[in-house]
Enzyme design. Structure first.
Site, mmCIF file in Angstrom:
data_model
loop_
_atom_site.group_PDB
_atom_site.id
_atom_site.type_symbol
_atom_site.label_atom_id
_atom_site.label_comp_id
_atom_site.label_asym_id
_atom_site.label_seq_id
_atom_site.Cartn_x
_atom_site.Cartn_y
_atom_site.Cartn_z
ATOM 1 N N GLU A 179 0.897 -1.275 -0.095
ATOM 2 C CA GLU A 179 -0.218 -0.014 -0.147
ATOM 3 C C GLU A 179 0.991 0.728 0.192
ATOM 4 O O GLU A 179 1.451 2.104 0.921
ATOM 5 C CB GLU A 179 -1.137 -0.195 1.099
ATOM 6 N N LYS A 221 -2.643 -1.959 -3.212
ATOM 7 C CA LYS A 221 -3.574 -1.547 -2.074
ATOM 8 C C LYS A 221 -2.888 0.154 -2.726
ATOM 9 O O LYS A 221 -2.529 0.111 -2.331
ATOM 10 C CB LYS A 221 -3.629 -1.829 -1.566
#
Ligand code: 13P
Length: 348
Positions: A179, A221
């Protein structure tokens, strides 16, 4: 016997299958307490436990949610009845995941910038989490757009940490959710967010390759490409969808099994509408599914209803499920604002 890498590939596929998405419920204690404080909910271990029990016992959650991301405190907790949370999640056929970074700290020599920490001892922690039942993990790096920032140093350090984390995860048979987030705070334009997101993603994939990470065994992500919250020009849903898909197409290799967006402080409705528009726009042309891994954009209405009251648990669960269902519909390009109007909690 399945190898650790095969295991991470299998889990990655599972996480983005059947138009489902992830539910992030991995707020650290300080973040969870901050959210509770807004509604006068006691900032205690027991209140955090009760709230997480509400979430994971939501009837029908597994229709829309493939995996939940837990926090170190939560993965060790139990239902009031004594059943460990991790068993409740497995019984619902949802994959348990765990946040393994220990937060974004100030980057030395770079005022206003952050580096995510948590690599020390990570191999041992991953083994412990795997033995407890976790099958995927999350590590979040944050990039702040501002005057003269981000620096190359900040992007490089965070990209390398993400790649080292991802390699350790795959060694342990845990699927890394990678992420790298460009924050929404600030007055930057959508175009600036697009440039930064592309630069950041390119840097991350170079490092993932350098560290020998198998792309098929991870999930990206990502942030959506958005104008800063304080930017006077706020583009419509279609412009956001166009810019986001364009950026991802340029920077994300086709071997990645899925992209799951964070919500980042958008309203619930906008997050669903934007995800929906992206799925419609790029249907049949993009190589990876576009899913969701929202925390606030799934939990917010439920928290607001619950406010720490036992009597509101069922109504809060209805609201949680509603958001999860809207986002599953958005994955299919079938979300409409009318879905919001027709929702009435059965327990109100
Ligand atoms: P939000 O959807 O609230 O941005 O949270 C996603 C997340 O897990 C951030 O790391």
């Amino acid at each position: 016997m399945t190898t650790k890498i095969e295991q991470s590939i299998e889990t990655a596929r599972k996480l983005v299958a059947d138009d489902k998405g992830l539910l992030a419920m991995d707020e650290s204690n300080p973040t969870c307490n901050k959210r509770f404080a807004k509604y006068g909910i006691p900032q205690t271990v027991e209140a955090r436990r009760a709230y997480r029990e509400l979430i994971i016992t939501t009837p029908g959650l597994n229709q829309c949610i493939s995996g939940v991301i837990l926090y170190d405190e939560t993965i060790r907790q139990q239902k009031k009845s004594g059943t460990p949370f991790i068993r409740v999640i497995e019984q619902a056929e949802i994959v348990p995941g765990i946040k393994v970074d220990i937060g974004a700290k100030s980057l030395a020599g770079h005022p206003g910038e952050k580096i995510t920490e948590g690599l020390d001892g990570l191999r041992d922690r991953l083994k412990e989490y795997f033995d407890m039942g976790a099958r995927f993990a999350k590590w979040r790096a944050v990039i702040t757009p501002g005057d003269g920032i981000p620096s190359r140093a900040c992007i490089a350090a965070n990209a390398q940490a993400l790649a080292r984390y991802a390699a350790l995860c795959q060694e342990a048979g845990v699927t890394p959710v990678v992420e790298p987030e460009v924050l929404m705070e600030g007055d930057h334009t959508l175009a600036r967010c697009g440039e930064l997101t592309e630069e950041l993603l390119r840097a991350v994939f170079i490092e993932l390759h350098a560290q020998g990470v198998t792309l098929e065994g991870m999930i990206l992500k990502a942030n959506m490409v958005l104008p800063g919250l304080a930017c006077p020009q706020q583009e419509d849903v279609d412009k956001v969808a166009e810019a986001t898909v364009k950026c991802l197409m340029r920077a994300v290799p086709a071997a990645v099994p899925g992209v799951a967006f964070l919500s980042g402080g958008q309203s619930c409705e906008l997050a669903s509408a934007r995800l929906n528009a992206m799925n419609i726009r790029s249907k049949g042309t993009r190589p990876w599914p576009l899913a969701f891994s929202f925390a606030r954009a799934i939990q917010q209405p439920a928290l607001e209803i619950w406010k720490g009251e036992d009597s509101e648990v069922a109504a809060a669960q209805d609201a949680l499920l509603h958001r999860a269902m809207c986002n599953r519909a958005a994955r299919r390009g079938e979300y409409t604002p009318a879905m919001e109007e027709t929702f009435v909690t059965q327990h109100a």
